[in-house]
Design an enzyme around this catalytic site. Structure first.
Site, PDB file in Angstrom:
ATOM      1  N   LYS A  98       0.844  -1.201   0.000  1.00  0.00           N
ATOM      2  CA  LYS A  98       0.000   0.000   0.000  1.00  0.00           C
ATOM      3  C   LYS A  98       0.883   1.257   0.000  1.00  0.00           C
ATOM      4  CE  LYS A  98      -0.189  -0.146   5.011  1.00  0.00           C
ATOM      5  NZ  LYS A  98      -0.940  -0.610   6.181  1.00  0.00           N
ATOM      6  N   ARG A 146      -9.956   0.479  15.910  1.00  0.00           N
ATOM      7  CA  ARG A 146      -9.932   1.351  14.744  1.00  0.00           C
ATOM      8  C   ARG A 146     -10.964   0.800  13.776  1.00  0.00           C
ATOM      9  NH1 ARG A 146      -4.253   1.815  11.709  1.00  0.00           N
ATOM     10  NH2 ARG A 146      -4.962  -0.247  11.084  1.00  0.00           N
ATOM     11  N   TYR A 155      18.764  28.445   8.943  1.00  0.00           N
ATOM     12  CA  TYR A 155      17.649  29.220   9.485  1.00  0.00           C
ATOM     13  C   TYR A 155      17.684  29.259  11.004  1.00  0.00           C
ATOM     14  CZ  TYR A 155      15.549  29.362   4.837  1.00  0.00           C
ATOM     15  OH  TYR A 155      15.307  29.597   3.526  1.00  0.00           O
ATOM     16  N   MET A 160      14.358  23.780   2.396  1.00  0.00           N
ATOM     17  CA  MET A 160      13.489  23.130   1.419  1.00  0.00           C
ATOM     18  C   MET A 160      14.275  22.254   0.440  1.00  0.00           C
ATOM     19  SD  MET A 160      10.728  24.705  -1.257  1.00  0.00           S
ATOM     20  CE  MET A 160       9.636  25.395  -0.032  1.00  0.00           C
TER      21      MET A 160
HETATM   22  C1  LIG Z   1      -0.179  -1.707   6.726  1.00  0.00           C
HETATM   23  C2  LIG Z   1      -0.795  -2.942   7.230  1.00  0.00           C
HETATM   24  C3  LIG Z   1      -0.003  -4.056   7.518  1.00  0.00           C
HETATM   25  C4  LIG Z   1       1.499  -4.046   7.471  1.00  0.00           C
HETATM   26  O1  LIG Z   1       1.996  -3.487   8.652  1.00  0.00           O
HETATM   27  P1  LIG Z   1       3.587  -3.346   8.883  1.00  0.00           P
HETATM   28  O2  LIG Z   1       3.704  -2.797  10.259  1.00  0.00           O
HETATM   29  O3  LIG Z   1       4.076  -2.398   7.846  1.00  0.00           O
HETATM   30  O4  LIG Z   1       4.138  -4.699   8.710  1.00  0.00           O
HETATM   31  C5  LIG Z   1      -0.659  -5.218   7.899  1.00  0.00           C
HETATM   32  N1  LIG Z   1      -2.006  -5.273   8.009  1.00  0.00           N
HETATM   33  C6  LIG Z   1      -2.774  -4.199   7.754  1.00  0.00           C
HETATM   34  C7  LIG Z   1      -4.253  -4.316   7.888  1.00  0.00           C
HETATM   35  C8  LIG Z   1      -2.204  -3.009   7.359  1.00  0.00           C
HETATM   36  O5  LIG Z   1      -2.985  -1.943   7.116  1.00  0.00           O
END
Ligand SMILES: *Cc1c(COP(=O)(O)O)cnc(C)c1O
Length: 367
Positions: free
Chosen positions: A34, A130, A254, A302
């Site tokens: 993802k 969640r 800065y 930047m």
């Molecule tokens: C992103 C995600 C993972 C992977 O988690 P990591 O900590 O990157 O291994 C696994 N399961 C779900 C549902 C996720 O959203």
């Protein structure tokens, strides 16, 4: 050309994926790609893992469609399922697998008529609070879904809030809840993320879901023998574009946050927050110059940042700078160490590298 580039070592990605599989030989491992493979490029990473990974995991249908359009026909799990009922037609057309975490998703699915049954990962909220159904709701949902003609293979999934912590108290509470359910329902199970894959064999299920570890970041609060085998995939690489010598007491950058404690030499590096390098990097955050450790001196700008190279007299304009990853001399600076210096986690640094930074892919033969 501006020297800043993100080198992506696809051989290291494959190594880390195989490592995830080797940690959990009884499980199948979904490669989580993802958020553009945590900033590494989802299409290129997926192509490198095609034929190894039995499935990919993404956040949403847009990410899954981009993979299909690139010609990847491996199964893809939508980890948050559909965001609206009309996505089911595309899920059906492309053979995606969907997480189901809310009542409206169940109703949408059961009033849809797919051409073939859709694999469903039923999400239980075992304590992350969640997404997902309460454990008490699962038994009746499981019964309904497992009888529904719309539903293919059914998997029970959950997500850990703290599998990375050295104190395992809450992890064990979550694990107990989900394992009890899976036993009662004889359900195939998917709960392990990266830290659980590396450190908690008791959490290995039919399907594991390693993400960050595939990119070589160690997800454990305290590294173990297994996490030390991971290899960095992204090397964020640039060069020194200017050098200057400062008298003791002179400020840099800065707000003059850093002041030379002694006569000092400062290297200016082409990389800044406009590239996604974290502006919160504190003085002392590590950087490799010519493969040797030095530290950030002064606020990140930047397009540039400044490094104290007083102890490296060989540094020249054009010297190699590695913000994280592997230097030409083989020295590794882990993104986790940099994240410490920025009071953040590797996930935000890796996903934060902006499109302005060209990705350069090193294939298996080159790496
Ligand atoms: C992103 C995600 C993972 C992977 O988690 P990591 O900590 O990157 O291994 C696994 N399961 C779900 C549902 C996720 O959203």
């Amino acid at each position: 050309m501006r020297p800043l580039v993100a080198d992506i070592d696809l051989a290291a990605l494959c190594h880390n994926y195989r490592h995830a599989c080797a940690c959990a030989p009884q499980s199948r491992s979904v490669a989580i790609i993802k958020a553009d493979a945590y900033g590494h490029g989802a299409i290129e990473c997926a192509k490198a893992l095609v034929g190894e990974a039995p499935a990919f995991g993404v956040a949403c249908i847009e990410e899954a469609l981009a993979l299909r359009q690139a010609g990847i026909d491996t199964p893809i799990v939508l980890l948050e399922g559909i965001f609206s009922a009309d996505e089911l037609a595309l899920v059906d057309e492309h053979g995606f697998w969907i997480a189901v975490h809310s009542a409206w998703q169940v109703e949408a699915l059961l009033s849809f008529a797919p051409h073939r049954p859709i694999p469903v990962w039923l999400k239980v909220d075992s304590g992350m609070h969640r997404l997902g159904f309460a454990p008490e709701e699962i038994e009746s949902l499981w019964a309904r879904l497992s009888q529904a003609p719309q539903v293919g293979e059914l998997v029970l999934m959950s997500h850990f809030a703290s599998a990375d912590a050295s104190d395992s108290g809450y992890f064990e509470i979550q694990l107990q809840r989900i394992v009890a359910l899976a036993h009662a329902l004889k359900a195939p199970l998917s709960i392990a993320n990266s830290p659980a894959t590396l450190a908690w064999p008791v959490a290995h299920g039919d399907w594991n879901r390693p993400g960050i570890m595939l990119y070589g970041s160690d997800p454990l609060e305290v590294a173990n023998a297994s996490s030390r085998d991971l290899r960095p995939v992204m090397t964020l690489r640039s060069q020194v574009i200017a050098l200057r010598d400062l008298a003791a007491g002179e400020p840099v950058g800065y707000a003059g946050r850093w002041r030379a404690p002694r006569p000092s030499r400062i290297a200016v590096v082409a990389a800044g927050y406009g590239d996604g390098y974290d502006r919160h990097a504190q003085d002392g955050t590590p950087v490799l110059v010519d493969g040797q450790r030095c530290t950030i001196a002064g606020k990140v700008s930047m397009d540039m940042l400044t490094v104290d190279v007083t102890d490296l007299p060989e540094v020249r304009i054009g010297s190699e700078v590695v913000l994280w990853g592997r230097a030409a001399n083989g020295t590794v600076l882990s993104v986790d160490e940099v994240a410490n210096g920025c009071d953040t986690i590797s996930y935000t640094l890796l996903t934060g590298i902006l499109p302005r930074v060209p990705r350069r892919y090193l294939s298996n033969d080159q790496a």
